[in-house]
Design a protein around this motif. Structure first.
Motif, short mmCIF file in Angstrom:
data_model
loop_
_atom_site.label_atom_id
_atom_site.label_comp_id
_atom_site.label_asym_id
_atom_site.label_seq_id
_atom_site.Cartn_x
_atom_site.Cartn_y
_atom_site.Cartn_z
N SER A 1 -14.43 50.07 28.35
CA SER A 1 -14.44 49.12 29.72
C SER A 1 -13.77 48.42 29.56
N VAL A 2 -13.49 47.37 28.71
CA VAL A 2 -12.88 45.90 28.14
C VAL A 2 -11.64 46.20 28.08
N THR A 3 -11.39 47.04 27.36
CA THR A 3 -9.95 47.25 26.71
C THR A 3 -9.18 47.52 27.91
N LEU A 4 -9.71 48.75 28.65
CA LEU A 4 -8.64 49.07 30.11
C LEU A 4 -8.73 48.44 31.14
N ALA A 5 -9.01 47.74 31.74
CA ALA A 5 -9.31 46.59 32.76
C ALA A 5 -8.52 45.34 31.96
N GLY A 6 -7.76 44.97 31.17
CA GLY A 6 -7.65 44.07 30.43
C GLY A 6 -5.58 44.54 29.95
N ALA A 7 -5.32 46.06 29.90
CA ALA A 7 -4.25 46.20 29.39
C ALA A 7 -3.95 46.60 31.16
N LEU A 8 -4.77 46.95 32.04
CA LEU A 8 -4.52 47.25 33.60
C LEU A 8 -3.79 45.17 34.26
N ALA A 9 -4.19 45.01 33.51
CA ALA A 9 -4.28 43.10 34.13
C ALA A 9 -3.14 42.69 34.09
N VAL A 10 -2.96 43.23 31.84
CA VAL A 10 -1.46 42.28 31.44
C VAL A 10 -0.47 43.17 32.89
N ALA A 11 -0.40 44.65 32.49
CA ALA A 11 0.37 44.99 33.47
C ALA A 11 1.20 44.92 34.58
N PHE A 12 0.14 44.76 35.44
CA PHE A 12 -0.05 44.87 36.69
C PHE A 12 0.66 43.21 36.95
N VAL A 13 0.30 41.82 36.31
CA VAL A 13 0.69 41.02 36.32
C VAL A 13 2.45 40.73 35.45
N PHE A 14 2.11 41.29 34.75
CA PHE A 14 3.63 41.39 34.19
C PHE A 14 4.72 42.56 35.30
N LEU A 15 4.53 42.85 35.26
CA LEU A 15 5.50 43.86 36.83
C LEU A 15 5.52 42.76 37.41
N MET A 16 4.67 42.41 38.17
CA MET A 16 4.68 40.78 39.38
C MET A 16 6.06 41.04 39.57
N ALA A 17 6.39 40.02 38.21
CA ALA A 17 7.15 39.22 37.56
C ALA A 17 9.34 39.96 37.92
N LEU A 18 8.61 41.33 37.59
CA LEU A 18 9.59 42.19 37.51
C LEU A 18 9.86 42.83 38.93
N ARG A 19 10.05 43.20 40.13
CA ARG A 19 9.68 43.75 41.27
C ARG A 19 10.96 43.33 41.79
N ARG A 20 11.33 44.66 42.44
CA ARG A 20 12.54 44.68 43.87
C ARG A 20 13.38 44.73 42.17
N ARG A 21 13.45 45.11 41.21
CA ARG A 21 14.65 45.79 40.35
C ARG A 21 14.87 47.04 40.17
N ALA A 22 15.77 47.70 39.88
CA ALA A 22 15.74 49.12 39.11
C ALA A 22 16.28 49.35 37.46
N VAL A 23 17.16 48.26 37.40
CA VAL A 23 17.80 47.98 35.71
C VAL A 23 17.15 46.29 35.76
N ALA A 24 17.47 46.42 34.49
CA ALA A 24 16.74 44.95 34.03
C ALA A 24 17.31 44.78 33.02
N ASP A 25 18.26 43.75 31.82
CA ASP A 25 18.93 43.10 31.32
C ASP A 25 18.07 42.80 30.17
N ARG B 1 7.63 51.15 39.22
CA ARG B 1 8.55 49.30 39.10
C ARG B 1 8.87 48.83 38.14
N ALA B 2 8.58 49.48 37.04
CA ALA B 2 8.51 48.83 35.82
C ALA B 2 10.59 48.92 35.05
N PRO B 3 11.45 47.89 35.78
CA PRO B 3 12.76 48.03 35.25
C PRO B 3 13.17 48.75 33.96
N LEU B 4 14.64 49.35 33.55
CA LEU B 4 14.66 49.54 32.45
C LEU B 4 16.39 48.80 32.47
N PRO B 5 16.18 48.71 31.30
CA PRO B 5 17.67 48.38 30.07
C PRO B 5 18.58 49.84 30.76
#
Length: 429
Positions: free
Chosen positions: A96-120, A202-206
Motif C-alpha cells: 500500500s505504501v509502495t503503490l501510493a508512493g509510485a503513483l505520486a512520483v509518476a503523476f508529478v513527474f508527468l505533470m512537467a512533461l504535459r502537452r508534449r507528444a515527443v520529448a528530447d 501523457r508520457a512523451p517518448l523520445p
C-alpha cells in the motif's frame, strides 16, 4: 535574402527548460513520493498500534517502513549478553505504501512533461538524473532515521527472574543498511519512471522509441489498469469489512499497509497459482479468516495455499476465478482498442500473454512473506520456538507464470475479437 523560420510541428519537443525549473520539478516529484508514503505508513502503523512504542520509536518505525516499501534493506538485530541469544528477521513489502508512493512520483513527474507528444532524449535523461539525485538524498535521510533498539521482556516466570538476576537485558532493534537501501531504492525509482513512460499516454517518448509504442504500450497499460482494478475492489471489500466486523483498527491497518498484497495474491490464486507457507501458532497476523485457516496448521507444518484449499474453508473462493475472467477479458479488450486496427488477434494474444506473465512474476516477487523471531536464555526457550515464531509465504513461480501466459493468450485473443467493431481503424495512440 532573409531566411524564413518554419513553425515547429505540433507535439514536437519544446524549448530547453531552465535548470532551476528542472530541479524544482525534480524536487516536487521526490517530495510528493516521500510525503505520500510517509502519510500512508504513519496512518497504517497508527492503526496497527505502533504509536505506543516506547522511546520515541514511532517516527523511526515509519521511516523503516518507507525504506522497506521502496526496496531498501532494514536489518533486525538482537543482543542479550553472554547468557542469552536473540534472533529475528523480516522480509515483507508494505505494498500500500509502495503503490501510493509510485503513483505520486509518476503523476508529478508527468505533470512537467504535459502537452508534449515527443520529448528530447537529453531532456528526459536530464530530468531522470535530477530526480535520482534528490531521491538518493531523501533515501539517505530516511536510512539514517530508520534505526532503534527495544528492550524485550522474557515473560513471566523463571526465565525473567534469572535474566534480571544475572543482568541479562535482551534487546532487539532495527537499522537500515545504507548501501543496499540507496542501491535498491534507486532501482525502484528507475523502475517506476520506466513503467510510467511505458504505460502512460501523457508520457512523451523520445523519437527513437516511438516505433515500440503501438506494440508495448497497449498491453502494458492494460496490465497496470488490471492491477489497479484489483486494488480498488480490495479497497471496497476492506471498507465494507471495516464497517461490519468488530476489528476496525486491524482492518484499517491492513488497508493502509498491505491491501495490494492481498488483492494481487487474489489475482494469482484466481488464475490457478499457488503458494507454500505457514503461520506459527501464537503469532498474530491480520488476514482474512479463510487465509488464516489454511496457513495456521497444527504444529506449524507447511501447507499449500491455492483455490482448492481456500474453498475448503470458504465456498465463496470461486469468485476469485470469476473476477479474474471478467477483468482479464476487459484488459484484453482495452489493449486491443488502443492498438492499431491492422494488429492481428494472435499478435494481441501473444502480447497479452507476455504482459500477464511478467505481471505474475512481479506479483510473486512482491507478495512473498518471510518473518521469524526467537529468544533463548541459558537454554530456556527456543529461537523461533516457544518464545518466538515464524511466518512464511512463498509463491510457486512456475505455475503462477504458466497460468499467466495461458490466461493472457485467451484474454488477448478474445479481447481482440470483441474490439473489432469498436476499434478506431488505423489509429495509434
Amino acid at each position: 535574402m532573409s531566411r524564413t523560420r518554419e513553425a515547429a510541428p505540433a507535439g514536437a519537443a519544446g524549448p530547453a527548460v531552465h535548470p532551476l525549473r528542472a530541479w524544482g520539478d525534480a524536487l516536487a516529484a521526490v517530495a510528493a513520493g516521500v510525503v505520500t508514503m510517509w502519510i500512508v505508513a504513519t496512518l497504517g502503523l497508527w492503526a496497527a498500534g505502533a504509536d505506543d512504542l516506547p522511546g520515541g520509536a514511532f517516527p523511526r518505525v515509519v521511516a523503516a517502513t518507507v525504506v522497506i516499501a521502496v526496496g531498501g534493506d532494514v536489518e533486525l538485530h538482537g543482543d542479550a549478553g553472554f547468557i542469552a541469544q536473540t534472533d529475528a528477521a523480516i522480509d515483507v513489502v508494505p505494498l500500500s505504501v509502495t503503490l501510493a508512493g509510485a503513483l505520486a512520483v509518476a503523476f508529478v513527474f508527468l505533470m512537467a512533461l504535459r502537452r508534449r507528444a515527443v520529448a528530447d532524449s537529453r531532456e528526459v535523461l536530464g530530468r531522470v538524473v535530477r530526480v535520482a539525485v534528490l531521491w538518493l538524498v531523501a533515501l539517505l535521510v530516511l536510512a539514517l532515521v530508520a534505526r532503534h533498539t527495544f528492550r524485550i521482556s522474557l515473560g513471566d516466570g523463571i526465565a525473567e527472574d534469572i535474566g534480571e538476576a544475572l543482568g541479562a537485558a535482551p534487546t532487539v532493534g532495527f537499522s537500515a543498511a545504507v548501501g543496499p537501501t540507496l542501491g535498491f531504492g534507486l532501482l525502484w525509482l528507475l523502475a517506476v519512471l520506466a513503467l510510467t513512460f511505458l504505460v502512460s499516454r501523457r508520457a512523451p517518448l523520445p523519437s527513437r522509441l516511438l516505433r515500440f509504442q503501438e506494440s508495448v504500450r497497449p498491453p502494458a497499460h492494460a496490465m497496470v489498469l488490471l492491477l489497479l482494478a484489483y486494488v480498488v475492489i480490495g479497497l471496497v471489500i476492506g471498507l465494507i469489512t471495516l464497517i461490519t466486523n468488530g476489528h476496525p483498527a486491524e482492518t484499517l491497518a491492513v488497508i493502509l499497509l498491505g491491501l495490494p498484497n492481498l488483492a494481487w495474491m487474489g489475482l494469482g490464486l484466481g488464475i490457478g497459482g499457488s503458494y507454500d507457507g505457514h503461520v506459527a501458532e501464537g503469532v498474530g497476523l491480520p488476514m482474512p479468516n479463510s487465509l488464516d485457516a489454511v496457513l495456521r496448521t497444527p504444529g506449524g507444518s507447511d501447507t499449500t495455499l491455492d483455490l482448492g484449499t481456500l474453498m475448503e474453508n470458504d465456498g465463496r473462493a470461486w469468485l476469485l476465478v470469476a473476477v479474474a475472467a471478467v477483468l482479464l477479458l476487459a484488459a484484453g479488450f482495452l489493449a486491443a482498442v488502443r492498438s492499431p486496427a491492422r494488429t492481428k488477434p494472435w499478435q494481441h494474444a501473444v502480447r497479452m500473454a507476455i504482459a500477464l506473465g511478467l505481471a505474475m512474476l512481479m506479483i510473486g516477487l512482491l507478495t512473498r512473506i518471510s518473518a521469524h523471531y526467537g529468544l533463548t536464555v541459558i537454554g530456556l526457550g527456543d529461537l523461533g520456538g516457544g518464545l518466538g515464531g515464524e511466518i512464511f509465504l512463498r509463491p510457486n513461480f512456475l505455475p503462477l507464470i504458466g497460468y499467466g501466459l495461458l490466461w493472457g493468450l485467451v484474454a488477448g485473443f478474445l479481447g481482440s475479437l470483441l474490439a473489432r467493431r469498436v476499434r478506431h481503424r488505423g489509429a495509434v495512440e
